[in-house]
Design a protein around this motif. Structure first.
Motif, PDB file in Angstrom:
ATOM      1  N   LYS A 102       1.174  -1.363  -0.154  1.00 29.87           N
ATOM      2  CA  LYS A 102      -0.044  -0.497  -0.481  1.00 29.87           C
ATOM      3  C   LYS A 102       1.066   1.748   0.189  1.00 29.87           C
ATOM      4  CE  LYS A 102      -3.988  -1.753   2.428  1.00 29.87           C
ATOM      5  NZ  LYS A 102      -4.917  -1.909   3.751  1.00 29.87           N
ATOM      6  N   ARG A 103       1.839   1.181   0.784  1.00 28.32           N
ATOM      7  CA  ARG A 103       3.172   2.722   0.911  1.00 28.32           C
ATOM      8  C   ARG A 103       3.213   2.760  -0.585  1.00 28.32           C
ATOM      9  NH1 ARG A 103       6.659   4.287   5.648  1.00 28.32           N
ATOM     10  NH2 ARG A 103       4.387   4.226   6.918  1.00 28.32           N
ATOM     11  N   ARG A 104       4.014   1.097  -0.862  1.00 26.60           N
ATOM     12  CA  ARG A 104       4.923   1.827  -2.439  1.00 26.60           C
ATOM     13  C   ARG A 104       3.751   2.132  -3.533  1.00 26.60           C
ATOM     14  NH1 ARG A 104       6.761  -3.154  -2.836  1.00 26.60           N
ATOM     15  NH2 ARG A 104       4.604  -3.836  -4.578  1.00 26.60           N
ATOM     16  N   PRO A 117       8.753  10.397 -13.553  1.00 30.75           N
ATOM     17  CA  PRO A 117       8.684   9.304 -14.142  1.00 30.75           C
ATOM     18  C   PRO A 117       8.647   8.476 -13.478  1.00 30.75           C
ATOM     19  CG  PRO A 117      10.507  10.171 -14.551  1.00 30.75           C
ATOM     20  CD  PRO A 117       9.777  11.217 -14.555  1.00 30.75           C
ATOM     21  N   VAL A 118       8.202   7.398 -12.543  1.00 34.70           N
ATOM     22  CA  VAL A 118       8.530   5.414 -11.492  1.00 34.70           C
ATOM     23  C   VAL A 118       8.006   4.703 -12.646  1.00 34.70           C
ATOM     24  CG1 VAL A 118       6.039   6.569 -10.687  1.00 34.70           C
ATOM     25  CG2 VAL A 118       8.134   4.918  -9.240  1.00 34.70           C
ATOM     26  N   GLU A 119       8.191   3.544 -12.054  1.00 35.93           N
ATOM     27  CA  GLU A 119       7.752   2.298 -11.968  1.00 35.93           C
ATOM     28  C   GLU A 119       8.502   1.367 -11.357  1.00 35.93           C
ATOM     29  OE1 GLU A 119      11.618   0.701 -15.068  1.00 35.93           O
ATOM     30  OE2 GLU A 119      10.410   2.300 -15.968  1.00 35.93           O
ATOM     31  N   GLU A 120       7.654   0.338 -11.347  1.00 34.62           N
ATOM     32  CA  GLU A 120       8.168  -0.433 -10.032  1.00 34.62           C
ATOM     33  C   GLU A 120       8.711  -1.701 -10.793  1.00 34.62           C
ATOM     34  OE1 GLU A 120       4.668  -2.512  -7.758  1.00 34.62           O
ATOM     35  OE2 GLU A 120       3.372  -0.885  -8.330  1.00 34.62           O
ATOM     36  N   GLU A 121       9.839  -2.059  -9.664  1.00 36.80           N
ATOM     37  CA  GLU A 121      11.631  -3.229  -9.757  1.00 36.80           C
ATOM     38  C   GLU A 121      11.014  -3.633  -8.499  1.00 36.80           C
ATOM     39  OE1 GLU A 121      15.708  -2.809 -10.843  1.00 36.80           O
ATOM     40  OE2 GLU A 121      14.371  -1.609 -12.481  1.00 36.80           O
ATOM     41  N   ASP A 122      10.866  -5.390  -8.742  1.00 38.23           N
ATOM     42  CA  ASP A 122       9.877  -6.014  -8.344  1.00 38.23           C
ATOM     43  C   ASP A 122       9.416  -5.712  -6.107  1.00 38.23           C
ATOM     44  OD1 ASP A 122      12.078  -8.762  -9.775  1.00 38.23           O
ATOM     45  OD2 ASP A 122      13.848  -7.272  -8.573  1.00 38.23           O
ATOM     46  N   ASP A 123      10.312  -5.150  -5.408  1.00 39.66           N
ATOM     47  CA  ASP A 123       9.653  -4.719  -4.633  1.00 39.66           C
ATOM     48  C   ASP A 123      10.547  -3.183  -4.250  1.00 39.66           C
ATOM     49  OD1 ASP A 123      12.129  -5.514  -3.583  1.00 39.66           O
ATOM     50  OD2 ASP A 123      11.943  -5.770  -1.582  1.00 39.66           O
ATOM     51  N   LYS A 124      10.961  -2.415  -5.132  1.00 40.76           N
ATOM     52  CA  LYS A 124      11.788  -1.429  -4.999  1.00 40.76           C
ATOM     53  C   LYS A 124      10.464  -0.599  -6.519  1.00 40.76           C
ATOM     54  CE  LYS A 124      15.599  -3.465  -6.136  1.00 40.76           C
ATOM     55  NZ  LYS A 124      16.630  -3.633  -6.774  1.00 40.76           N
ATOM     56  N   LEU A 125      10.583   0.674  -5.982  1.00 40.49           N
ATOM     57  CA  LEU A 125      10.419   2.133  -6.858  1.00 40.49           C
ATOM     58  C   LEU A 125      11.819   2.297  -7.821  1.00 40.49           C
ATOM     59  CD1 LEU A 125       7.296   3.496  -5.506  1.00 40.49           C
ATOM     60  CD2 LEU A 125       7.926   2.211  -6.919  1.00 40.49           C
ATOM     61  N   ARG A 126      11.769   2.244  -9.062  1.00 40.47           N
ATOM     62  CA  ARG A 126      13.471   3.114  -9.950  1.00 40.47           C
ATOM     63  C   ARG A 126      11.882   4.033 -10.556  1.00 40.47           C
ATOM     64  NH1 ARG A 126      17.922   2.627  -9.544  1.00 40.47           N
ATOM     65  NH2 ARG A 126      18.965   2.425 -11.857  1.00 40.47           N
ATOM     66  N   VAL A 127      12.891   5.662  -9.683  1.00 41.30           N
ATOM     67  CA  VAL A 127      12.722   6.584 -10.889  1.00 41.30           C
ATOM     68  C   VAL A 127      13.650   7.472 -12.296  1.00 41.30           C
ATOM     69  CG1 VAL A 127      12.264   9.025  -9.240  1.00 41.30           C
ATOM     70  CG2 VAL A 127      11.282   7.263  -8.481  1.00 41.30           C
ATOM     71  N   ALA A 128      12.872   7.417 -13.465  1.00 36.48           N
ATOM     72  CA  ALA A 128      13.942   8.182 -14.087  1.00 36.48           C
ATOM     73  C   ALA A 128      15.257   7.321 -14.736  1.00 36.48           C
ATOM     74  CB  ALA A 128      13.464   9.778 -13.695  1.00 36.48           C
ATOM     75  N   ALA A 135      12.454  -0.512   0.053  1.00 38.43           N
ATOM     76  CA  ALA A 135      11.195  -0.502   1.216  1.00 38.43           C
ATOM     77  C   ALA A 135      11.725   0.009   2.924  1.00 38.43           C
ATOM     78  CB  ALA A 135      10.925  -1.849   1.981  1.00 38.43           C
ATOM     79  N   PRO A 136      11.329   0.832   3.896  1.00 38.39           N
ATOM     80  CA  PRO A 136       9.558   1.490   3.441  1.00 38.39           C
ATOM     81  C   PRO A 136       9.162   2.025   2.746  1.00 38.39           C
ATOM     82  CG  PRO A 136      10.783   1.874   5.698  1.00 38.39           C
ATOM     83  CD  PRO A 136      11.117   1.344   4.720  1.00 38.39           C
ATOM     84  N   TYR A 137       9.724   2.712   2.155  1.00 31.58           N
ATOM     85  CA  TYR A 137       9.210   3.884   0.843  1.00 31.58           C
ATOM     86  C   TYR A 137       9.109   5.279   1.439  1.00 31.58           C
ATOM     87  CZ  TYR A 137       8.426  -0.033  -1.699  1.00 31.58           C
ATOM     88  OH  TYR A 137       8.126  -1.945  -2.620  1.00 31.58           O
ATOM     89  N   GLY A 138      10.339   5.259   2.242  1.00 33.03           N
ATOM     90  CA  GLY A 138      10.821   6.941   3.075  1.00 33.03           C
ATOM     91  C   GLY A 138      11.111   7.603   2.561  1.00 33.03           C
ATOM     92  N   PRO A 139      11.560   9.356   2.642  1.00 28.88           N
ATOM     93  CA  PRO A 139      12.967  10.044   1.957  1.00 28.88           C
ATOM     94  C   PRO A 139      14.144   9.221   2.469  1.00 28.88           C
ATOM     95  CG  PRO A 139      11.545  11.423   3.234  1.00 28.88           C
ATOM     96  CD  PRO A 139      10.961   9.986   3.344  1.00 28.88           C
ATOM     97  N   GLU A 140      14.346   8.498   3.446  1.00 30.96           N
ATOM     98  CA  GLU A 140      15.650   8.610   3.821  1.00 30.96           C
ATOM     99  C   GLU A 140      15.913   6.554   2.838  1.00 30.96           C
ATOM    100  OE1 GLU A 140      12.381   6.396   6.264  1.00 30.96           O
ATOM    101  OE2 GLU A 140      12.622   8.776   5.613  1.00 30.96           O
ATOM    102  N   ASP A 141      15.006   6.352   2.588  1.00 29.64           N
ATOM    103  CA  ASP A 141      14.867   5.085   1.797  1.00 29.64           C
ATOM    104  C   ASP A 141      15.801   5.338   0.416  1.00 29.64           C
ATOM    105  OD1 ASP A 141      13.987   3.477   3.279  1.00 29.64           O
ATOM    106  OD2 ASP A 141      11.742   4.550   3.879  1.00 29.64           O
ATOM    107  N   CYS A 142      16.047   6.334   0.228  1.00 30.74           N
ATOM    108  CA  CYS A 142      15.754   6.763  -1.668  1.00 30.74           C
ATOM    109  C   CYS A 142      17.580   6.675  -1.643  1.00 30.74           C
ATOM    110  CB  CYS A 142      15.900   8.127  -1.949  1.00 30.74           C
ATOM    111  SG  CYS A 142      13.883   8.302  -1.726  1.00 30.74           S
ATOM    112  N   SER A 143      18.067   5.820  -2.949  1.00 31.70           N
ATOM    113  CA  SER A 143      19.930   5.640  -3.300  1.00 31.70           C
ATOM    114  C   SER A 143      19.770   6.824  -4.835  1.00 31.70           C
ATOM    115  CB  SER A 143      19.872   5.105  -3.163  1.00 31.70           C
ATOM    116  OG  SER A 143      19.403   4.012  -3.478  1.00 31.70           O
ATOM    117  N   SER A 144      20.779   7.250  -4.764  1.00 32.58           N
ATOM    118  CA  SER A 144      20.912   7.302  -6.632  1.00 32.58           C
ATOM    119  C   SER A 144      22.411   8.228  -6.570  1.00 32.58           C
ATOM    120  CB  SER A 144      19.978   8.802  -7.134  1.00 32.58           C
ATOM    121  OG  SER A 144      20.451   9.052  -8.302  1.00 32.58           O
ATOM    122  N   SER A 145      22.976   8.408  -7.562  1.00 32.72           N
ATOM    123  CA  SER A 145      24.672   8.437  -7.208  1.00 32.72           C
ATOM    124  C   SER A 145      24.481  10.229  -7.578  1.00 32.72           C
ATOM    125  CB  SER A 145      25.577   8.213  -8.725  1.00 32.72           C
ATOM    126  OG  SER A 145      24.517   7.918 -10.313  1.00 32.72           O
TER     127      SER A 145
END
Length: 165
Positions: A102-104, A117-128, A135-145
């Motif tokens: 639900k949170r995802r 632009p966002v898409e589901e990738e297994d249990d993750k969300l992939r943005v652009a 999970a649990p899909y909060g701001p601190e759960d984001c990672s990017s270079s």
């Protein structure tokens, strides 16, 4: 082979991220490692090397000292995941799978509503294609270079009230 590393700019630097590289710095110094990220201001490189005992070492090469960067090897999916998770604290998520689903969905809808632009990738969300939300899909759960995109998506998620399903 690339010279004038600082002048290449972020669009070229990103093509080297998550690749095993050989870096010539200074007159006689050659360094090897997986390129974790490049600082967009100083052009400094962050290299990571995995040790046999499961640990890792990190080196920062100042951008002004870089003379040449050569890609030696592409990262496989396991290496890419290991690189991205290197500086994230180990997490245990106390939510059941239904609450996480639900949170995802809430986060995905919010991003789409904001034309991201966002898409589901297994249990993750992939943005652009450049940012992952775990999970649990909060701001601190984001990672990017890409620090700029990371910052913007984290702020966007923080603006979603409430985040709970």
């Amino acid at each position: 082979m690339q010279c004038r590393w600082p002048l290449l700019g972020p669009l070229r630097w990103i093509t080297y991220v998550n690749k095993h590289v050989k870096v010539k710095a200074g007159k006689d110094e050659v360094l090897w490692g997986w390129l974790l990220t490049v600082d967009p201001v100083s052009a400094s490189l962050v290299l990571m090397d995995f040790k046999e005992d499961g640990g890792a070492s990190v080196q920062v090469v100042m951008g002004h000292a870089v003379e040449e960067v050569q890609i030696q090897q592409e990262a496989d999916e396991e290496t890419t995941d290991r690189l991205q998770a290197s500086f994230l604290p180990p997490k245990t998520c106390g939510l059941d799978p239904e609450d996480l689903r639900k949170r995802r969905g809430v986060i995905q809808s919010w991003l789409e509503k904001n034309r991201v632009p966002v898409e589901e990738e297994d249990d993750k969300l992939r943005v652009a294609g450049v940012l992952t939300i775990r999970a649990p899909y909060g701001p601190e759960d984001c990672s990017s270079s890409n620090q700029i995109i990371l910052d913007r998506i984290q702020r966007l998620i923080q603006n979603l009230i409430p985040v709970d399903p």
